[in-house]
Design an enzyme around this catalytic site. Structure first.
Site, PDB file in Angstrom:
ATOM      1  CE1 TYR A 477     -24.140  -2.792   0.812  1.00  0.00           C
ATOM      2  CE2 TYR A 477     -22.385  -1.014   0.886  1.00  0.00           C
ATOM      3  CZ  TYR A 477     -22.895  -2.310   0.765  1.00  0.00           C
ATOM      4  OH  TYR A 477     -21.760  -3.432   0.569  1.00  0.00           O
ATOM      5  CG  HIS A 478     -29.134   4.159  -1.677  1.00  0.00           C
ATOM      6  ND1 HIS A 478     -28.772   4.551  -2.870  1.00  0.00           N
ATOM      7  CD2 HIS A 478     -28.007   4.333  -0.623  1.00  0.00           C
ATOM      8  CE1 HIS A 478     -27.604   5.231  -2.491  1.00  0.00           C
ATOM      9  NE2 HIS A 478     -27.172   4.935  -1.379  1.00  0.00           N
ATOM     10  N   PRO A 479     -31.963   0.634   0.738  1.00  0.00           N
ATOM     11  CG  PRO A 479     -31.802  -0.646   2.920  1.00  0.00           C
ATOM     12  CD  PRO A 479     -30.913   0.199   2.061  1.00  0.00           C
TER      13      PRO A 479
END
Length: 570
Positions: A477-479
């Protein structure tokens, strides 16, 4: 009646709350803050242990999904983004990792002039209150409270994991956000006195006490308003406001000075494209009139992946015994009454950063250790006791895209990361699995380590590892990086070094989409730092003095290059 403000900020997330605070603190400027979501007062947001709930709830998060990923045999991965005050800082895992010093030197090498580590460090320090006190690396008087959780005192598995790393020959670090990132040590979290230290709690709460800040919740930003300017020797476009929906009605707000997009790594790309700013082919396909062609908008997209390496535990000491409703109720009651105990932590209290191969200058693999075996939705992975590490390579070569498919602001964009699309990315994963198994097989874990649940001892060959990773990997969850800062001659650079959209006056982007390259770690801390530094750029204030402090790098690099700062012996 015309809505007019000096600054308009779209998005009250990790960056937007910082900007709302810093741009209003002098009292000289009026600011409008627009947010799609609502209040963050839910116990499920404020209690750290409840972290799995808001991330998986439509009320608090945009529930984006990727397209079918070719490198993952067509799997579609979940990509939630915060839709609540505090944005993703209100739904994330609260892990506080700044990244390695070399990450920010890399930003500058990629064309983001002035964003080297020496320039960024003062803004990391300004944002933080580290519960162990400040020093030349850590801040002690900033809005964001950071801590070690329960200092690992509630479970011996945390220390066992650190000891296993030392048994395997890796160093120990007493502060991975300080002098030495590389090694095994305690993990830091954005938790302040037992409560989630989101940017809403840390910055927005105090800013809302000022009369020069206006907050509008429950809005949908439709587009930036652009005008052609042909006066006083100027030509081209400038941003003059924002068109948005509120309760089904379309409204317009006008900016005297600037419009700032802090809508996040997906939202800022989407909003630029909806406004006619982006690649010509994307906008034509979506039916949006091209106003300003910038081919890099939505390109350069990056993310971290991770897998859960799981074992049975021989001792009945894991959190798997705390997942029932009665246990959760007791934990919640203690937190409500005292703000202490298992409710006051994210449970990732030990961690590691290592290099997967010789020749690397700084770590490229990150570990989060958890004294439980569970899924990210908080459910047990199997009956009985277990533990796991979340692990994955943090410097991928693969690059993806975000693209709108419609002129409708309610329509979700098309997201594809092209995960694990290069041979080096595949090799990094092979190394990651083998090194992790080696670490967890060390003597320090002997008394606790039971059967390996996953990947499973049969997963040893390159082919078996490749297949297992493709079927089991998940987004961390690090876009980020879809509106990168860069130099004038970089066709993918959307922004200049002051976060200004190239070719359009009075329009900036300030959030994780501006990163040129994804850093080695979680993204909330560098996003806050970017917003802190950008606030000074926006206001034209003198930049904080650069700090030339020593940083530990790989021994073989110490004589090759000094990364523009003194380096101590490893």
């Amino acid at each position: 009646m015309e809505q007019r403000y000096d600054y308009i900020i779209v998005g009250a997330g990790s960056a937007g709350c910082v900007l709302a605070d810093r741009l209003t603190e002098s009292g000289e400027h009026s600011v409008l803050l627009l947010e799609a979501g609502g209040t963050d007062k839910s116990i499920f947001i404020q209690m750290p242990t409840a972290l799995s709930y808001p991330m998986n709830t439509e009320k608090y998060a945009w529930q984006f999904e990727t397209e079918q990923e070719p490198g993952l045999d067509g799997r579609e991965l979940h990509c939630p983004r915060g839709k609540v005050l505090g944005g993703s800082s209100s739904i994330n895992g609260m892990v506080y990792v700044r990244g390695h010093a070399c990450d920010f030197d890399q930003w500058e090498e990629e064309g983001a002039a002035g964003w080297n580590y020496q320039a960024c460090l003062p803004y990391f320090r300004r944002a933080e209150s580290w519960n162990k006190g400040g020093d030349e690396y850590r801040g002690d008087n900033g809005p964001v409270g950071t801590c070690n959780g329960n200092d690992m005192e509630l479970n011996p598995l945390y220390q066992a994991f650190i000891d296993a790393g030392k048994d395997a020959g890796y160093p120990e670090t007493n502060d991975y956000n300080g002098y030495q990132q590389e090694g095994f040590g305690t993990m830091h979290m954005t938790v302040d006195k037992g409560v989630r230290a989101s940017t809403s709690n840390a910055y927005l709460r105090r800013a809302l006490k000022r009369s020069n800040l206006t907050l509008k919740k429950g809005i949908v930003a439709r587009r930036f308003l652009l005008e052609t300017q042909d006066s006083e020797g100027l030509s081209g476009l400038k941003a003059v406001g924002v068109e948005f929906e509120k309760s089904g009605n379309t409204q317009v707000a006008v900016a005297n000075k600037e419009v700032i997009s802090s809508a996040g790594s997906i939202g800022s790309v989407q909003l630029l494209q909806l406004s006619g700013i982006g690649p010509k082919t994307v906008l034509e396909k979506a039916g949006v009139e091209l106003k300003h062609e910038l081919s890099g908008v939505g390109e350069n997209l990056q993310d971290h992946l991770e897998v859960y390496f799981q074992y049975h535990c021989n001792e009945p000491i894991t959190l798997n015994s705390k997942l029932g409703l009665v246990s959760k109720g007791i934990i919640g009651a203690e937190w409500i009454l005292t703000r202490k105990g298992l409710g006051a932590t994210n449970h990732f209290e030990s961690c590691a950063f290592i290099r997967s191969r010789k020749g690397l200058k700084w770590p490229n693999i990150q570990y989060h250790f958890l004294p439980a075996a569970m899924r990210y939705d908080g459910q047990a992975a199997f009956d009985g006791h277990g533990f796991q590490v979340h692990v994955g390579p943090n410097k991928p070569e693969s690059r993806g895209t975000v693209a709108i498919t419609s002129a409708d602001p309610h329509a979700k964009p098309e997201i594809i990361f092209n995960y694990i699309s290069t041979e080096q990315d595949r090799q990094d994963w092979r190394d990651c699995i083998r090194l992790t198994r080696e670490i967890l097989s060390q003597p320090a874990m002997d008394v606790y380590r039971g059967e390996e649940i996953q990947p499973g001892l049969s997963v040893t060959s390159d082919e078996a590892i490749d297949e297992w990773v493709k079927q089991n990997v998940e987004s961390a969850y690090h876009p980020s990086c879809g509106c990168k800062m860069g130099a004038d001659d970089d066709p993918m650079a959307v922004l200049d070094e002051e976060c200004r959209v190239r070719g359009i006056d009075n329009l900036r982007v300030v959030d994780s989409s501006v990163f040129p390259v994804i850093p080695n770690g979680n993204l909330n801390a560098p996003t806050i730092m970017v917003a802190e530094r950008a606030s000074d750029l926006i206001l034209g204030k003198p930049m904080l003095r650069e700090q030339d402090v020593p940083v530990w790098i790989a021994p073989e690099w110490q004589e090759k290059q000094r990364i523009n700062k003194p380096v101590r012996e490893a």
